[in-house]
Motif scaffolding. Structure first.
Motif, short mmCIF file in Angstrom:
data_model
loop_
_atom_site.label_atom_id
_atom_site.label_comp_id
_atom_site.label_asym_id
_atom_site.label_seq_id
_atom_site.Cartn_x
_atom_site.Cartn_y
_atom_site.Cartn_z
N SER A 289 23.99 28.85 54.34
CA SER A 289 22.81 27.81 54.79
C SER A 289 21.42 29.35 54.70
O SER A 289 20.12 28.55 54.74
CB SER A 289 23.37 27.61 56.11
OG SER A 289 22.07 26.55 56.83
N LEU A 290 21.22 30.23 55.50
CA LEU A 290 20.54 31.02 55.48
C LEU A 290 20.02 31.49 54.28
O LEU A 290 19.01 32.12 54.07
CB LEU A 290 21.04 32.42 56.22
CG LEU A 290 21.27 32.09 57.83
CD1 LEU A 290 20.79 33.21 58.87
CD2 LEU A 290 20.12 31.77 58.90
N LEU A 292 19.88 29.42 51.31
CA LEU A 292 18.84 29.09 50.79
C LEU A 292 17.61 29.14 51.37
O LEU A 292 17.16 29.28 51.73
CB LEU A 292 19.33 26.79 51.83
CG LEU A 292 20.97 26.78 51.46
CD1 LEU A 292 21.14 25.33 52.18
CD2 LEU A 292 20.86 26.41 49.83
N GLY B 102 26.36 20.08 52.50
CA GLY B 102 26.66 21.43 51.17
C GLY B 102 26.66 22.61 51.74
O GLY B 102 27.43 23.20 52.30
N LYS B 103 26.09 23.64 50.84
CA LYS B 103 25.45 24.68 51.85
C LYS B 103 24.35 24.98 53.48
O LYS B 103 24.53 25.62 53.99
CB LYS B 103 25.43 25.66 51.33
CG LYS B 103 26.42 26.11 49.60
CD LYS B 103 25.93 27.00 48.48
CE LYS B 103 26.24 27.38 47.95
NZ LYS B 103 26.03 28.38 46.90
N ALA B 104 23.85 23.75 53.08
CA ALA B 104 23.03 23.95 54.69
C ALA B 104 23.70 23.34 55.16
O ALA B 104 25.12 22.57 55.67
CB ALA B 104 21.93 22.41 54.33
N VAL B 155 18.92 28.27 58.11
CA VAL B 155 18.10 28.74 56.60
C VAL B 155 17.38 29.82 57.33
O VAL B 155 16.93 30.47 58.78
CB VAL B 155 17.32 27.78 56.17
CG1 VAL B 155 17.67 26.59 55.56
CG2 VAL B 155 15.75 27.22 57.31
N PRO B 158 11.99 32.12 54.36
CA PRO B 158 11.71 31.98 53.04
C PRO B 158 12.13 29.99 53.48
O PRO B 158 10.97 29.36 52.69
CB PRO B 158 11.85 33.02 52.27
CG PRO B 158 12.62 33.26 52.48
CD PRO B 158 12.97 33.67 53.95
N GLY B 159 13.29 29.97 53.12
CA GLY B 159 14.11 28.48 52.77
C GLY B 159 13.11 27.68 53.65
O GLY B 159 12.90 26.01 54.08
N LEU B 180 16.57 22.18 48.19
CA LEU B 180 17.22 23.68 48.60
C LEU B 180 18.32 24.34 48.15
O LEU B 180 18.07 25.31 47.05
CB LEU B 180 17.68 24.18 50.03
CG LEU B 180 16.60 24.34 50.67
CD1 LEU B 180 16.64 24.20 52.92
CD2 LEU B 180 15.79 25.42 50.77
N HIS B 181 18.97 23.57 47.84
CA HIS B 181 20.31 23.85 47.29
C HIS B 181 19.75 23.61 45.35
O HIS B 181 20.66 24.53 44.36
CB HIS B 181 21.67 22.16 46.52
CG HIS B 181 21.96 22.71 48.30
ND1 HIS B 181 21.27 21.89 49.57
CD2 HIS B 181 22.79 22.96 48.19
CE1 HIS B 181 22.61 21.98 50.64
NE2 HIS B 181 23.53 23.03 49.95
N SER B 184 18.87 27.36 45.08
CA SER B 184 19.40 28.13 44.70
C SER B 184 20.32 28.15 43.51
O SER B 184 21.06 29.01 43.41
CB SER B 184 20.07 27.94 46.00
OG SER B 184 20.82 26.93 46.74
N ALA B 185 20.36 27.13 43.12
CA ALA B 185 21.09 26.85 41.85
C ALA B 185 20.86 27.52 40.46
O ALA B 185 21.30 28.05 39.86
CB ALA B 185 22.03 25.62 41.31
#
Lengths: 295, 186
Positions: A289-290, A292, B102-104, B155, B158-159, B180-181, B184-185
């Motif tokens: 999450s960090l 992102l 997701g990854k968040a 996060v 930067p995010g 955000l996803h 990153s992808a």
């Protein structure tokens, strides 16, 4: 002028004729036919006739003629008076004789003479035969009652003077009798032909039946039960129809409609980062999450 | 790994003779009204508030780490929510839960007595706690509040800047997480 001998002969002939006429039973019939007129005493008539035979000079009294004329109709009496008055002068005895014939003819004019009746045969339907005596009448009555008992009364009264006739068969009153089947023979039922006169008393060889059998000859026990057929036939037919599919002809091919293949392009867009990410610890999830938003 | 339940037994001690309140393993505590704290935070400024909140969070992280020992690095998601949430509850800051988009990683706090004005304080508490127990510097971005629920996205720096910028433009917090996803992808 006539001679005395001629007159005597004529008088004797007249006397014979008068005696013959007197022998007839005409006096009673004349009395019964004219009850209204004054009856003339017969002894007076005989006395007058006798007087005529004895004394021919004495002119005949018109009383006798008048008495007889009174028994007839007025027309007859008028004719008789005129004839008597006219012919009284020359031949009164002949006139009296003619007068006797006239009287007899007039009173018996209604019935025809017996000779004419015997010659003309009346029709059978004209009138009934008249019995000659009471015994014959009773016998005819008994016969007619016996005939009436054996026949039925017709619906319509026959015309009069038609005489006895055969009663027609009743219509609508009762059904015709049904023949008893138990009494009928098998031969009578199978064929209605009757043996001829030549076949009576002779042995006739019958040919065997070519095909088929008589329904009456089949035993009842061998007949198939009806209820079994009703139970099995429809169900069995439906089961066979359901199990055995219909075989199509060789030249006919089935038309199959299939769904087209899926398009190669994806139906929807998925985030690649979300696929297959299953963090095993909180630190792994925190690091992801960090991360992102980092370039 | 089995999750050990948070046990708050005998965590708070009230010494009415001395007039002190003690939290297990720490120094004396002061019970203050939430409204007075909110008024103070409003006038303290962002940096002072962030420092005040991270100091509170560091104590929370210390308590979590003191319970697990060195194995705190391998703690599960459920375990962290259980104990971190328990210590926040002892402070009276509300009930904590976690959502993963997701990854968040998204923390959800329900029933905070500070309300919307105290959300920045809660964000600083979460950042201090994670830095103390996990050794990571992260940012807790406030995504939104509805029906007493407030969401915080964890996060990097930067995010956090991007999400704030997108949301300032009117982008929903869901769309901001999706973006955000996507970045990153790529």
């Amino acid at each position: 002028m006539m001679s005395n001998q001629d007159q005597i002969e004529r008088l004797q002939g007249l006397l014979d004729r008068v005696q013959k006429n007197a022998a007839r039973p005409r006096v009673a019939a004349a009395v019964a036919a004219a009850p209204v007129a004054e009856p003339a005493p017969e002894p007076a008539e005989e006395e007058e006739l006798v007087a005529m035979d004895e004394a021919e000079v004495i002119p005949p009294e018109p009383v006798v003629a008048e008495a007889e004329v009174l028994e007839e109709t007025s027309m007859v009496r008028a004719i008789a008076e005129s004839e008597v008055s006219v012919e009284m002068g020359e031949a009164s005895i002949e006139d009296l004789d003619l007068l006797e014939d006239e009287i007899v003819d007039i009173t018996e004019a209604a019935p025809e003479p017996a000779g004419t009746e015997a010659e003309e045969e009346p029709p059978a339907s004209s009138r009934r035969a008249i019995a000659g005596s009471m015994g014959e009448a009773l016998a005819e009555a008994v016969d007619s009652v016996g005939m009436d008992e054996g026949r039925e009364i017709p619906l319509k009264t026959p015309p009069p003077e038609s005489g006895p006739q055969a009663a027609p068969p009743p219509q609508g009153l009762a059904a015709p009798p049904v023949p008893d089947l138990h009494e009928l023979r098998e031969a009578d039922i199978v064929s209605g032909t009757q043996p001829t006169a030549a076949q009576l008393g002779a042995t006739v060889e019958l040919e065997p039946a070519a095909e088929g059998e008589l329904e009456l000859g089949e035993p009842v026990t061998e007949a198939p039960p009806v209820h079994l057929v009703r139970e099995e036939a429809p169900v069995a037919a439906a089961a066979v129809a359901a199990v055995e599919p219909v075989q199509p002809a060789a030249s006919v091919e089935p038309e199959v409609v299939r769904r087209p293949a899926a398009a190669t392009a994806p139906a929807g867009a998925f985030v690649s980062a979300a696929k297959g990410f299953h963090p095993q610890s909180f630190l792994e999830l925190l690091d992801a999450s960090l991360a992102l938003g980092r370039d | 790994m089995a999750v050990t339940r948070f046990d708050p037994s005998h965590s708070v001690k009230f010494d009415l003779g001395r007039g002190s309140v003690h939290l297990e393993g720490t120094g004396p505590r002061v019970l203050v009204p939430a409204d007075a704290l909110v008024e103070l935070c409003k006038h303290a400024g962002a940096d002072s508030l962030t420092d005040f909140g991270r100091k509170l969070g560091t104590e929370v992280g210390l308590r979590v780490t003191s319970h697990w020992g060195d194995s705190g690095q391998n703690i599960s998601v459920e375990g962290l929510v259980e104990h971190l949430g328990g210590n926040l509850a002892l402070l009276g800051l509300g009930s904590l839960s976690l959502e993963r988009w997701g990854k968040a990683l998204v923390f959800v706090v329900e029933g905070s007595p500070l309300g919307a004005p105290g959300d920045p304080l809660l964000a600083a508490v979460l950042e201090g706690a994670l830095q103390r127990c996990m050794g990571r510097d992260g940012r807790a971005v406030v995504l939104g509040r509805d029906d007493g629920h407030v969401r915080f996205l964890m996060v990097g720096a930067p995010g956090a800047d991007r999400v704030r910028a997108w949301m300032a433009e009117g982008t929903s917090w869901g769309e901001a997480i999706a973006r955000l996803h996507e970045g990153s992808a790529a």
